[in-house]
Motif scaffolding. Structure first.
Motif, PDB file in Angstrom:
ATOM      1  N   PRO A  25       0.835  -1.208   0.000  1.00 25.05           N
ATOM      2  CA  PRO A  25       0.000   0.000   0.000  1.00 25.05           C
ATOM      3  C   PRO A  25       0.872   1.261   0.000  1.00 25.05           C
ATOM      4  CG  PRO A  25      -0.682  -1.512   1.760  1.00 25.05           C
ATOM      5  CD  PRO A  25       0.612  -2.032   1.190  1.00 25.05           C
ATOM      6  N   VAL A  32       8.408  -5.089   7.922  1.00 28.35           N
ATOM      7  CA  VAL A  32       7.333  -4.409   7.199  1.00 28.35           C
ATOM      8  C   VAL A  32       7.916  -3.181   6.517  1.00 28.35           C
ATOM      9  CG1 VAL A  32       4.986  -3.483   7.395  1.00 28.35           C
ATOM     10  CG2 VAL A  32       5.829  -5.092   9.114  1.00 28.35           C
ATOM     11  N   TYR A  79       7.538   0.543   4.924  1.00 25.18           N
ATOM     12  CA  TYR A  79       6.719   1.757   4.919  1.00 25.18           C
ATOM     13  C   TYR A  79       7.283   2.719   3.889  1.00 25.18           C
ATOM     14  CZ  TYR A  79       4.141  -0.185   8.711  1.00 25.18           C
ATOM     15  OH  TYR A  79       3.335  -1.023   9.435  1.00 25.18           O
ATOM     16  N   TYR A 102      -4.296   1.524  10.660  1.00 24.76           N
ATOM     17  CA  TYR A 102      -4.243   1.163   9.239  1.00 24.76           C
ATOM     18  C   TYR A 102      -2.858   0.679   8.829  1.00 24.76           C
ATOM     19  CZ  TYR A 102      -1.569   5.285   7.875  1.00 24.76           C
ATOM     20  OH  TYR A 102      -0.556   6.208   7.712  1.00 24.76           O
ATOM     21  N   VAL A 103      -1.831   1.082   9.545  1.00 25.51           N
ATOM     22  CA  VAL A 103      -0.464   0.711   9.166  1.00 25.51           C
ATOM     23  C   VAL A 103      -0.233  -0.798   9.233  1.00 25.51           C
ATOM     24  CG1 VAL A 103       0.539   2.922   9.845  1.00 25.51           C
ATOM     25  CG2 VAL A 103       0.411   1.056  11.514  1.00 25.51           C
ATOM     26  N   LYS A 104      -1.097  -1.492   9.945  1.00 20.84           N
ATOM     27  CA  LYS A 104      -0.958  -2.957  10.028  1.00 20.84           C
ATOM     28  C   LYS A 104      -1.153  -3.604   8.649  1.00 20.84           C
ATOM     29  CE  LYS A 104      -1.917  -6.879  12.956  1.00 20.84           C
ATOM     30  NZ  LYS A 104      -0.588  -7.342  12.508  1.00 20.84           N
ATOM     31  N   LYS A 105      -1.899  -2.906   7.790  1.00 26.55           N
ATOM     32  CA  LYS A 105      -2.172  -3.447   6.445  1.00 26.55           C
ATOM     33  C   LYS A 105      -0.922  -3.523   5.574  1.00 26.55           C
ATOM     34  CE  LYS A 105      -7.040  -2.346   6.104  1.00 26.55           C
ATOM     35  NZ  LYS A 105      -7.435  -0.910   6.298  1.00 26.55           N
ATOM     36  N   PHE A 106       0.139  -2.864   6.009  1.00 31.24           N
ATOM     37  CA  PHE A 106       1.364  -2.912   5.215  1.00 31.24           C
ATOM     38  C   PHE A 106       2.132  -4.216   5.419  1.00 31.24           C
ATOM     39  CE2 PHE A 106       1.852   1.468   3.479  1.00 31.24           C
ATOM     40  CZ  PHE A 106       0.695   2.007   4.008  1.00 31.24           C
ATOM     41  N   GLU A 107       1.721  -4.990   6.411  1.00 28.76           N
ATOM     42  CA  GLU A 107       2.390  -6.288   6.628  1.00 28.76           C
ATOM     43  C   GLU A 107       2.078  -7.213   5.462  1.00 28.76           C
ATOM     44  OE1 GLU A 107       1.416  -7.982  10.465  1.00 28.76           O
ATOM     45  OE2 GLU A 107       1.951  -6.158  11.545  1.00 28.76           O
ATOM     46  N   GLN A 108       3.119  -7.793   4.893  1.00 26.98           N
ATOM     47  CA  GLN A 108       2.909  -8.704   3.760  1.00 26.98           C
ATOM     48  C   GLN A 108       3.353 -10.086   4.187  1.00 26.98           C
ATOM     49  OE1 GLN A 108       5.290  -6.390   0.833  1.00 26.98           O
ATOM     50  NE2 GLN A 108       3.384  -6.264  -0.303  1.00 26.98           N
ATOM     51  N   GLU A 155       3.863 -13.885   3.715  1.00 26.99           N
ATOM     52  CA  GLU A 155       3.915 -14.953   2.728  1.00 26.99           C
ATOM     53  C   GLU A 155       3.544 -16.282   3.373  1.00 26.99           C
ATOM     54  OE1 GLU A 155       7.009 -17.223  -0.228  1.00 26.99           O
ATOM     55  OE2 GLU A 155       7.726 -15.671   1.113  1.00 26.99           O
TER      56      GLU A 155
END
Ligand SMILES: Nc1nc2c(ncn2[C@H]2C[C@H](O)[C@@H](COP(=O)(O)OP(=O)(O)OP(=O)(O)O)O2)c(=O)[nH]1
Ligand SMILES: Nc1nc2c(ncn2[C@H]2C[C@H](O)[C@@H](COP(=O)(O)OP(=O)(O)OP(=O)(O)O)O2)c(=O)[nH]1
Ligand SMILES: Nc1nc2c(ncn2[C@H]2C[C@H](O)[C@@H](COP(=O)(O)OP(=O)(O)OP(=O)(O)O)O2)c(=O)[nH]1
Ligand SMILES: Nc1nc2c(ncn2[C@H]2C[C@H](O)[C@@H](COP(=O)(O)OP(=O)(O)OP(=O)(O)O)O2)c(=O)[nH]1
Ligand SMILES: O=P(O)(O)OP(=O)(O)OP(=O)(O)O
Ligand SMILES: O=P(O)(O)OP(=O)(O)OP(=O)(O)O
Ligand SMILES: O=P(O)(O)OP(=O)(O)OP(=O)(O)O
Ligand SMILES: O=P(O)(O)OP(=O)(O)OP(=O)(O)O
Ligand SMILES: [Mg+2]
Ligand SMILES: [Mg+2]
Ligand SMILES: [Mg+2]
Ligand SMILES: [Mg+2]
Ligand SMILES: [Mg+2]
Ligand SMILES: [Mg+2]
Ligand SMILES: [Mg+2]
Ligand SMILES: [Mg+2]
Ligand SMILES: [Mg+2]
Ligand SMILES: [Mg+2]
Ligand SMILES: [Mg+2]
Ligand SMILES: [Mg+2]
Lengths: 260, 260, 260, 260
Positions: free
Chosen positions: B20, C132, C134, D8-14, D16
């Motif tokens: 994002p 993560v 940013y 919302y920053v948690k959504k940046f975790e990707q 696998e």
């Protein structure tokens, strides 16, 4: 590409390499084909020409990519199976997905006119694509079974539904209502008792989908002026409409797969 | 999709979500267009109709995907810039890449006949696609500069090369030899001194490529029977052939971007 | 490593490279620290020694990895911020995550005895790790705010809860019940009215967590036999317990960050 | 975790997820153990206590994670094999890698004193970790063969080298020079002819590394006051130093694996 101080941006490309040793399945699926079928007067529930067009495109994709060992298509989708050992595009995900879907899409428009007899293409259709890795022969066969069972379930439903609507004069809503929660046996029964249709007699292409495999053998490539047939060893794609859930297909067509 | 004991295979799909907050650039590039251009008698070094066809397809892709804020094309490639905040397909890599390249590919065949005046399409072309994330406005602008500088360098080279070959009667090999290691200034000089060509006077589309941006404003949507123009607020895609390396373009067209 | 016919298996390693140009945050978090805290008689809700031990480990990680520009810790977790430009381990995800968490974990056991005064370590603790990306300074600051606000909310709750239980003799269940749905202002009020505690007077380490930053300057490295202080330019890690949600911290400590 | 506008920053975790159906191998390796071994007076080329410590840590990791079916260690590295069907941490890469390496690292420091007899740990060591998927039993066995062959090659070299240096009084440089390009048979010959050492008689732990497997059976859990042994069914980890390249080990220990 040319070299400049901006070239560092190429490093932002993140190229995923699909796990070696796995089968790679690329499945493409028509985007919004519900609407596309409406706009192009697809016969319900199966439009032979539209399905034939799908097959033509898939054959073209296979010919471009000999590493595809088999393809399976139904409705607005096609699955291409790439062999475990393939190093096509070094197994780069984006390359593989995009090349398959791009070739399929442009072939779809290319062969439209010659296949869809007199129907005009209203707008260029889109397909999505995804590559999935299957580590074992069992999971690959289960994948293909999944798609063929899906074909069967949808086709039995759709055949019954549209028979009720078109032959039985039942409203869409009522037909939907009557079929809600019904079992396969019920639908077979409705078709047979109410409309005298034996589902087994439906065309194999509709019931089983299309299976593309490579064939190899002598093919007539030309005739001499004297009319003598000249045959050469050739490889070509064959279209089958057979069961691929049952192991028999695999035993006879891909015996090596089952040993691995 | 239908539910069966085989459905577990769907869990093998590995869906990457693009980070994002980043710009997403999808670049597509024609596969083997060296050959494709030969087979379809593309004018050298630039075929206006072929470039126009690329633009038409890109415009169609943009219209399908309003999250594309800008596109840049040259030669057999096109880059589509998706905004940072976009949640198109939940930013799923495969979906984004495949939908863009599929729509572009089918549009290419779809618009071929109406654009390529009398030339017959010999075979359906393929394009590859890749999505790349750029975290900052600076890296995005550097990406686009990279592509435009690439356009410039290639076009100056190709223009000089083909002038030497076609106007100067020099063999391909000799022209290549003479241009090896030459600077921009040398090529400008050859064009001007030997052939009276001022490179600056070449068409902007060739020198700069094509930049697609959204325009918004009143557009005539129809005329009343009395001939009065009826105008409505509309959004459409504009094709520019301007410099996007220099900051001026961004200041005037995308002032918000530079603040972020 | 030695070469053999088996070496092909190395190709199955899939190395993800974290997107360039982004801040990388590595967050580690103690596994099952609810139980670990019980087993080791951690003071409730905050054990100064345990928090001090966390800080010691984090400082050690920072010293090993100068690319870490800041770290923030609270409870059983620590976040390490790696600079945008860092090429630590070529930004390989697994390397970065594993090295940070491994160093932290072994340091935790290493420094236990000297920090936890007489408490015996019952079993070696585990931590998980995640990296993560940013893409912007704003998202990085929001990330850190997220962790500090989390610290505040949990600490206010825990402080009130344990005061009610330990000073007020209220049962755990009743305290939980009374605090359900309460606002910050309510908890402050309970602390103040019922127990004469001004939450503002609680230790900053508990309320704000710990912020590790690099300091640079002259440091006494030794004294001459004559007792003269010898000072050299040095870089060391400073432990702060300040607000990092408010922009002031960033303006004074990391002015460059805000320009980017 | 607490809820705030920053969440919302948690959504940046990707995250696998490792491909289902594959064996997962987590390999950890000591960072800079060349130096670490020097600093802690490791015996050359093999320090029994150091290797025993590695084994203790690996056993602890296995006990924490019953999905590990086998582990193999040599030098400063350990490989943990997780079964194909495992859903440990939903097969999340970061979780799996970090938990294994973290537990191993803290165990290493935890068990140091009791294993390394009187040697003081100078600084907390770090290990890196990587998870690799192997889709077939063949590739898994080849992976393990790769590591064991590596062990053999290095150990034969190191044994010869250090014998030449320590027993033969040859300088490091000269020993290196003499061994350059030598075959296994040459090294065996040097050991035997010059120093009367039969490499086959070297300890199995050095030649083969350590193989950890689960054992199951009746184990004495206590004795009654009358001295009667009370036995219960238990599962424990056994340390072997056997050949895992040859198929025999797999036939006898993991017959199911070979059928899949
Ligand atoms: N009438 C008719 N419709 C067909 C035929 N083949 C496919 N279709 C239509 C029926 C379905 O509505 C649609 C395929 O279902 P999908 O699940 O792929 O949905 P659709 O493509 O609309 O949405 P999507 O973009 O894939 O999510 O295509 C055909 O031969 N005849
Ligand atoms: N004559 C002519 N050729 C063009 C024009 N636009 C593109 N091409 C050709 C010239 C180049 O050989 C080719 C584009 O270069 P690429 O690096 O993309 O190579 P190509 O597509 O052959 O290979 P690829 O599959 O992308 O690796 O397309 C044009 O307007 N006129
Ligand atoms: N008494 C006490 N407990 C603490 C202190 N610092 C952390 N803890 C405990 C309280 C929480 O139960 C736990 C941290 O919460 P987590 O959400 O990380 O849970 P936990 O580690 O149990 O599970 P996890 O494996 O992370 O999912 O650690 C402390 O200073 N004193
Ligand atoms: N003397 C001695 N050295 C050992 C023993 N076990 C491992 N080592 C040392 C020898 C090697 O230099 C080193 C392992 O090789 P690596 O390739 O893992 O190198 P190192 O850990 O130094 O670097 P790395 O951070 O893994 O790239 O550990 C032992 O039992 N005795
Ligand atoms: O195709 P090229 O050679 O211009 O360069 P590239 O597109 O970066 O290479 P690839 O298509 O293999 O990603
Ligand atoms: O498209 P659907 O709904 O048939 O199911 P899917 O293809 O698995 O979903 P998606 O296209 O979103 O991946
Ligand atoms: O560390 P090396 O050199 O033995 O080899 P590697 O472990 O494959 O390399 P890396 O640690 O960089 O992944
Ligand atoms: O561990 P939690 O529940 O505080 O939340 P999380 O860390 O985001 O969850 P996970 O550890 O499963 O990634
Ligand atoms: Mg879909
Ligand atoms: Mg569809
Ligand atoms: Mg479909
Ligand atoms: Mg390319
Ligand atoms: Mg090309
Ligand atoms: Mg190109
Ligand atoms: Mg967690
Ligand atoms: Mg925790
Ligand atoms: Mg926690
Ligand atoms: Mg290594
Ligand atoms: Mg090492
Ligand atoms: Mg090693």
């Amino acid at each position: 590409m040319a070299c400049s101080k901006f070239e560092y941006v190429k490093k932002f490309e993140q190229d995923e390499h699909l796990l070696p040793g796995c089968y790679i399945v690329v499945r493409i699926d028509g985007r919004g084909f519900h609407r596309f079928a409406e706009k192009h007067d697809f016969q319900k529930p199966n439009d032979i020409q539209a399905l034939t067009l799908m097959n033509k495109c898939a054959i073209e994709v296979m010919k471009e990519t000999p590493d595809i060992m088999l393809a399976y298509g139904q409705s607005d989708e096609y699955s291409f199976v790439i062999s475990r050992e393939s190093i096509l595009f070094q197994r780069r995900r984006s390359k593989i997905e995009s090349m398959v879907v791009s070739q399929f899409s442009s072939a779809y428009v290319f062969h439209w006119a010659s296949t869809m007899e007199g129907r005009t293409l209203q707008y260029p259709p889109g397909f999505d694509a995804r590559a999935v890795c299957y580590p074992t022969t069992k999971t690959l066969l289960d994948y293909l079974s999944w798609r063929q069972v899906d074909c069967h379930i949808n086709n039995l439903y759709n055949t019954t539904f549209w028979t009720m609507v078109e032959k039985g004069g039942i409203s869409n809503r009522d037909a939907e209502e009557q079929l809600k929660g019904s079992l396969s046996v019920n639908k077979n029964e409705i078709l047979f008792s109410d409309y005298g249709i034996n589902y087994n007699d439906e065309p194999e292409m509709f019931k089983k989908g299309s299976v593309l495999v490579w064939e190899e053998g002598l093919k007539e490539v030309k005739r001499t002026p004297e009319g003598v047939s000249v045959r050469r060893n050739r490889r070509w794609v064959e279209v089958l409409h057979c069961d691929i859930v049952c192991i028999d297909f695999w035993v006879s067509r891909f015996p090596d797969l089952l040993q691995s």
